[in-house]
Write an enzyme that holds these catalytic residues in place. Structure first.
Site, PDB file in Angstrom:
ATOM      1  N   GLN A 240     -14.295 -31.179 -47.520  1.00 13.24           N
ATOM      2  CA  GLN A 240     -15.100 -30.584 -48.583  1.00 13.24           C
ATOM      3  C   GLN A 240     -16.257 -31.492 -48.955  1.00 13.24           C
ATOM      4  O   GLN A 240     -16.350 -32.639 -48.522  1.00 13.24           O
ATOM      5  CB  GLN A 240     -14.220 -30.339 -49.808  1.00 13.24           C
ATOM      6  CG  GLN A 240     -13.549 -31.598 -50.329  1.00 13.24           C
ATOM      7  CD  GLN A 240     -12.529 -31.332 -51.421  1.00 13.24           C
ATOM      8  OE1 GLN A 240     -12.727 -31.716 -52.564  1.00 13.24           O
ATOM      9  NE2 GLN A 240     -11.428 -30.670 -51.061  1.00 13.24           N
TER      10      GLN A 240
ATOM     11  N   HIS B 135     -15.937 -35.096 -47.224  1.00 10.65           N
ATOM     12  CA  HIS B 135     -14.795 -35.999 -47.360  1.00 10.65           C
ATOM     13  C   HIS B 135     -13.490 -35.224 -47.403  1.00 10.65           C
ATOM     14  O   HIS B 135     -13.468 -34.000 -47.581  1.00 10.65           O
ATOM     15  CB  HIS B 135     -14.930 -36.849 -48.627  1.00 10.65           C
ATOM     16  CG  HIS B 135     -14.896 -36.032 -49.890  1.00 10.65           C
ATOM     17  ND1 HIS B 135     -16.032 -35.432 -50.412  1.00 10.65           N
ATOM     18  CD2 HIS B 135     -13.882 -35.695 -50.717  1.00 10.65           C
ATOM     19  CE1 HIS B 135     -15.700 -34.775 -51.526  1.00 10.65           C
ATOM     20  NE2 HIS B 135     -14.402 -34.912 -51.721  1.00 10.65           N
TER      21      HIS B 135
ATOM     22  N   ARG C  22     -15.663 -26.014 -49.791  1.00 13.95           N
ATOM     23  CA  ARG C  22     -14.787 -26.263 -48.654  1.00 13.95           C
ATOM     24  C   ARG C  22     -15.508 -25.959 -47.347  1.00 13.95           C
ATOM     25  O   ARG C  22     -16.152 -24.922 -47.209  1.00 13.95           O
ATOM     26  CB  ARG C  22     -13.525 -25.401 -48.734  1.00 13.95           C
ATOM     27  CG  ARG C  22     -12.580 -25.735 -49.873  1.00 13.95           C
ATOM     28  CD  ARG C  22     -11.232 -25.060 -49.663  1.00 13.95           C
ATOM     29  NE  ARG C  22     -10.450 -25.043 -50.895  1.00 13.95           N
ATOM     30  CZ  ARG C  22     -10.293 -23.968 -51.661  1.00 13.95           C
ATOM     31  NH1 ARG C  22     -10.841 -22.820 -51.296  1.00 13.95           N
ATOM     32  NH2 ARG C  22      -9.590 -24.036 -52.760  1.00 13.95           N
TER      33      ARG C  22
ATOM     34  N   HIS D 120     -19.168 -32.075 -52.530  1.00 15.70           N
ATOM     35  CA  HIS D 120     -19.565 -31.704 -53.886  1.00 15.70           C
ATOM     36  C   HIS D 120     -21.078 -31.841 -54.050  1.00 15.70           C
ATOM     37  O   HIS D 120     -21.687 -32.747 -53.459  1.00 15.70           O
ATOM     38  CB  HIS D 120     -18.875 -32.600 -54.922  1.00 15.70           C
ATOM     39  CG  HIS D 120     -17.400 -32.688 -54.761  1.00 15.70           C
ATOM     40  ND1 HIS D 120     -16.568 -31.607 -54.858  1.00 15.70           N
ATOM     41  CD2 HIS D 120     -16.599 -33.755 -54.494  1.00 15.70           C
ATOM     42  CE1 HIS D 120     -15.316 -31.985 -54.673  1.00 15.70           C
ATOM     43  NE2 HIS D 120     -15.312 -33.296 -54.445  1.00 15.70           N
TER      44      HIS D 120
ATOM     45  N   GLU E  19     -17.450 -39.270 -57.310  1.00 16.34           N
ATOM     46  CA  GLU E  19     -16.098 -39.711 -57.627  1.00 16.34           C
ATOM     47  C   GLU E  19     -15.776 -41.020 -56.925  1.00 16.34           C
ATOM     48  O   GLU E  19     -16.525 -41.480 -56.051  1.00 16.34           O
ATOM     49  CB  GLU E  19     -15.079 -38.645 -57.214  1.00 16.34           C
ATOM     50  CG  GLU E  19     -15.072 -38.332 -55.732  1.00 16.34           C
ATOM     51  CD  GLU E  19     -14.277 -37.080 -55.412  1.00 16.34           C
ATOM     52  OE1 GLU E  19     -13.309 -37.189 -54.625  1.00 16.34           O
ATOM     53  OE2 GLU E  19     -14.622 -35.989 -55.927  1.00 16.34           O
TER      54      GLU E  19
END
Length: 393
Positions: A98, A178, A198, A100, A120
């Site tokens: 996936q 990642h 995804r 972001h 993140e």
């Protein structure tokens, strides 16, 4: 300016098909669903369970107290919303491959969702053996080549696999394709966002038997396809027993190790979240005392007393704490000279080397002598006015 006491929150359970039972066992949870994939320790909609704000959600507390809780920088950028989400993740199966988006893409194309972008970082707590994560591509390719690889199901050989061990910290800026692979238990700090695109999901089906949705056009639009970015961060020692794991435009993660009573300080312009990752201790802030056990989180608003004493519990284990803050300048904790312990840390902008990584692994995995306690601290950091370091193409 109102004076706010530190507070704990009611954790939220997330059951996903890739979860397991390791997290429930590690946290000694008796009421968790099976499988348990995540526990959200600090999140906008978690209810505050003690202190002046008991009974409110964290979001309600930010609306009521604004900058007194999160600071002026956070309030200016994200409004009345807590900007970070702290969680534990148990990957019994591999998560989907996936990516972001960053804030710019999220605000332009996903405004209706109310979410921001998502950068993140993961701190690896435990692994089951020879485990790895997917972090970016093996080499730079064009966006057309990337789209073709996805369309022809030939993306797998292009995905970069990074071996990880307990104590490693992985920085995942928005736009990095990642995946957390099977057999890993970790702590994650992220921007408060649920925007996930995804790319590949092992043809898994949801509880209704439907193939889980993929988001190929969005993933192609936001993925970084240039040269590989640093993955495992490199230790940067700030002081004896105090190391920095990650410093980004959105948060700073640190780890602190102590053998005795330790005094440290919250920055004057940032909130802080403290999460215990090993052992137990008592945190003293002004006239308040907080007993913290493995997995517990404590939030400290901007107007709490800046100084805190950590008293390790008298058990032959180390103690680990994660702390998160949102700041408009660099943060430096203050400690007593009796601070004595071993820690590992990293920095996103320094390329990993075999020697330093093994050094970090050795320090993180070593079991200190009786009485030694380790604190892992994460701090939120103000967004830099420049463009993101890793632009999304």
């Amino acid at each position: 300016m109102s004076r706010l006491h530190p507070f704990r929150l009611v954790r939220r359970y997330e059951s996903r098909l890739w979860g397991g039972n390791q997290l429930a066992t590690w946290l000694n949870l008796t009421d968790a669903p099976t499988p348990l994939a995540e526990t959200w320790e600090v999140y906008n909609d978690n209810q505050i369970r003690d202190g002046d704000l008991a009974g409110q959600t964290l979001r309600q507390a930010v609306i009521t107290h604004g900058a007194d809780l999160v600071g002026a920088r956070s309030l200016q950028r994200y409004g009345h919303e807590f900007p970070l989400l702290a969680k534990f993740i148990d990957a019994n199966q591999s998560l989907s491959v996936q990516v972001h988006p960053d804030d710019a893409y999220a605000h332009r194309y996903e405004a209706a969702s109310g979410f921001h972008g998502k950068t993140e970082a993961w701190h690896i707590i435990a692994t089951t053996g020879h485990n790895d994560v997917i972090h970016g591509l093996t080499h730079a390719i064009s966006r057309d080549e990337y789209a073709h690889a996805i369309a022809t199901n030939t993306l797998a050989p292009l995905l970069r696999h990074i071996p990880v061990v307990a104590g490693d910290t992985v920085f995942v800026p928005a736009g990095t394709i990642h995946a957390i692979n099977a057999g890993i238990l970790l702590f994650e700090i992220q921007q408060t966002s649920d925007l996930t695109y995804r790319v590949y999901d092992y043809a898994r089906r949801d509880a209704h038997g439907t193939l889980r949705e993929l988001h190929i056009p969005q993933a192609i639009a936001v993925s970084h396809t240039g040269d590989p970015l640093p993955a495992i961060t490199i230790p940067v020692v700030r002081a004896l027993g105090h190391v920095e794991l990650v410093r980004s435009d959105f948060f700073v993660m640190e780890k602190i190790t102590a053998t005795a009573v330790t005094t440290w300080q919250r920055p004057a312009d940032s909130f802080q979240i403290i999460t215990v990752i090993d052992g137990a201790a008592t945190l003293n802030v002004a006239d308040q005392h907080y007993a913290l056990h493995c997995g517990d989180s404590l939030a400290r608003g901007l107007t709490t007393n800046r100084h805190a004493d950590t008293h390790p519990s008298p058990v032959p284990r180390r103690m680990g704490i994660l702390a998160l803050q949102y700041s408009n300048r660099h943060i430096h904790g203050e400690r007593k000279s009796d601070f004595n312990g071993k820690t590992a840390l990293g920095h996103q902008n320094r390329p990993p080397t075999h020697h330093l990584r093994r050094h970090a692994e050795r320090l993180a995995s070593s079991r200190p002598k009786s009485g030694v306690r380790t604190c892992l601290a994460l701090r939120s950091f103000r967004p830099h006015p420049r463009q993101p370091r890793w632009p999304l193409l």
